[in-house]
Design a protein around this motif. Structure first.
Motif, PDB file in Angstrom:
ATOM      1  N   ASN A  34       5.675   2.531   7.012  1.00 11.75           N
ATOM      2  CA  ASN A  34       4.504   2.971   7.335  1.00 11.75           C
ATOM      3  C   ASN A  34       4.382   4.734   7.748  1.00 11.75           C
ATOM      4  O   ASN A  34       3.720   5.345   7.877  1.00 11.75           O
ATOM      5  N   ASP A  72      -0.675  -4.665  -8.104  1.00  8.49           N
ATOM      6  CA  ASP A  72      -1.490  -5.467  -7.351  1.00  8.49           C
ATOM      7  C   ASP A  72      -1.485  -5.131  -6.085  1.00  8.49           C
ATOM      8  O   ASP A  72      -1.978  -6.215  -5.367  1.00  8.49           O
ATOM      9  N   ALA A  73      -1.104  -4.148  -5.672  1.00  9.75           N
ATOM     10  CA  ALA A  73      -1.110  -3.765  -4.256  1.00  9.75           C
ATOM     11  C   ALA A  73      -2.469  -4.000  -3.650  1.00  9.75           C
ATOM     12  O   ALA A  73      -3.622  -3.582  -4.327  1.00  9.75           O
ATOM     13  N   ILE A  74      -2.392  -4.137  -2.139  1.00 11.46           N
ATOM     14  CA  ILE A  74      -3.611  -4.209  -1.684  1.00 11.46           C
ATOM     15  C   ILE A  74      -4.887  -2.964  -1.564  1.00 11.46           C
ATOM     16  O   ILE A  74      -5.681  -3.098  -1.470  1.00 11.46           O
ATOM     17  N   ASP A  75      -4.053  -1.632  -1.868  1.00  9.12           N
ATOM     18  CA  ASP A  75      -4.996  -0.558  -2.012  1.00  9.12           C
ATOM     19  C   ASP A  75      -4.986  -0.064  -3.611  1.00  9.12           C
ATOM     20  O   ASP A  75      -5.573   0.864  -3.739  1.00  9.12           O
ATOM     21  N   ASN A  76      -4.489  -0.821  -4.226  1.00  8.07           N
ATOM     22  CA  ASN A  76      -4.449  -0.847  -5.801  1.00  8.07           C
ATOM     23  C   ASN A  76      -3.774   0.486  -6.236  1.00  8.07           C
ATOM     24  O   ASN A  76      -3.900   0.774  -7.510  1.00  8.07           O
ATOM     25  N   GLN A  77      -2.946   0.911  -5.375  1.00 12.15           N
ATOM     26  CA  GLN A  77      -1.896   1.951  -5.910  1.00 12.15           C
ATOM     27  C   GLN A  77      -0.927   1.537  -6.503  1.00 12.15           C
ATOM     28  O   GLN A  77      -0.202   0.527  -6.003  1.00 12.15           O
ATOM     29  N   ARG A 135       5.065   7.994   6.520  1.00 12.28           N
ATOM     30  CA  ARG A 135       5.020   8.821   5.063  1.00 12.28           C
ATOM     31  C   ARG A 135       6.251   9.524   5.050  1.00 12.28           C
ATOM     32  O   ARG A 135       6.735   9.609   3.815  1.00 12.28           O
ATOM     33  N   GLU A 169       2.092  -0.836 -11.860  1.00 13.93           N
ATOM     34  CA  GLU A 169       1.060  -1.566 -11.404  1.00 13.93           C
ATOM     35  C   GLU A 169       1.628  -2.666 -10.598  1.00 13.93           C
ATOM     36  O   GLU A 169       2.585  -3.356 -11.026  1.00 13.93           O
ATOM     37  N   GLY A 197       0.956  -1.356   0.056  1.00 17.31           N
ATOM     38  CA  GLY A 197       0.114  -0.177   0.060  1.00 17.31           C
ATOM     39  C   GLY A 197       1.009   1.460   0.168  1.00 17.31           C
ATOM     40  O   GLY A 197       2.112   1.363   0.340  1.00 17.31           O
ATOM     41  N   GLN A 198       0.298   2.277  -0.275  1.00 21.49           N
ATOM     42  CA  GLN A 198       0.990   3.757  -0.183  1.00 21.49           C
ATOM     43  C   GLN A 198       1.984   3.820  -1.203  1.00 21.49           C
ATOM     44  O   GLN A 198       3.153   4.275  -0.869  1.00 21.49           O
TER      45      GLN A 198
END
Length: 156
Positions: free
Chosen positions: A130, A95-100, A132, A93, A65-66
């Motif tokens: 984690n 296929d990350a858990i948040d689709n980012q 940012r 791309e 994610g992120q």
């Protein structure tokens, strides 16, 4: 050497810290990682590393994610942990858990008989990524040396 001293700065080499890598796809990112490891240690087979990374991705994306991914796999005949840090020129791309899409990648290659310390290392990485502001500092790096210094300074 005991496993307990596994920290980011003990597994990441400056030669395997690369800034603004051009990559067009997740597959290409994983290929690039495997090639870089093979370049640093010719006894390690890049095709095998790539295949192992791909097999791991099939179980579920390592995109956490992120814009961050922590691809990892075990490797037969490896006697140490190898870390590879990349920032990508453009997000891909994953296929990350948040689709980012992903632009920050830390790969971890561990010995076949990996232990709980290796899992500990993964959670250490996930925790770091984690933050940012930490990730942004990595993304802002213009060169590999700065990237390496920022990543290892944060460890410990």
């Amino acid at each position: 050497m005991s496993d307990t001293s596994l920290t980011i700065d003990t597994i990441l080499a400056p030669e395997l810290t690369l800034c603004r890598v051009p990559a067009s796809s997740k597959k290409r990112v994983l290929e690039f990682i495997a090639e870089q490891i093979h370049e640093q240690d010719e006894s390690l087979n890049d095709v095998q590393i790539f295949n192992n990374l791909i097999s791991r991705e099939r179980l579920g994306s390592t995109g956490i994610g992120q814009g961050i991914a922590i691809p990892h796999c075990r490797l037969e005949g490896l006697d140490r942990v190898i870390g590879v840090l990349l920032t990508l020129e453009e997000s891909v791309e994953f296929d990350a858990i948040d689709n980012q899409p992903v632009d920050l990648v830390f790969a971890l290659i561990v010995p076949k008989e990996a232990t709980s310390e290796h899992l500990e290392l993964l959670s250490q990485l996930a925790e770091k990524f984690n933050e940012r502001s930490f990730c942004n500092a990595l993304r802002e790096c213009e060169d590999a040396r700065t990237l390496y210094e920022r990543m290892t300074a944060a460890s410990g």
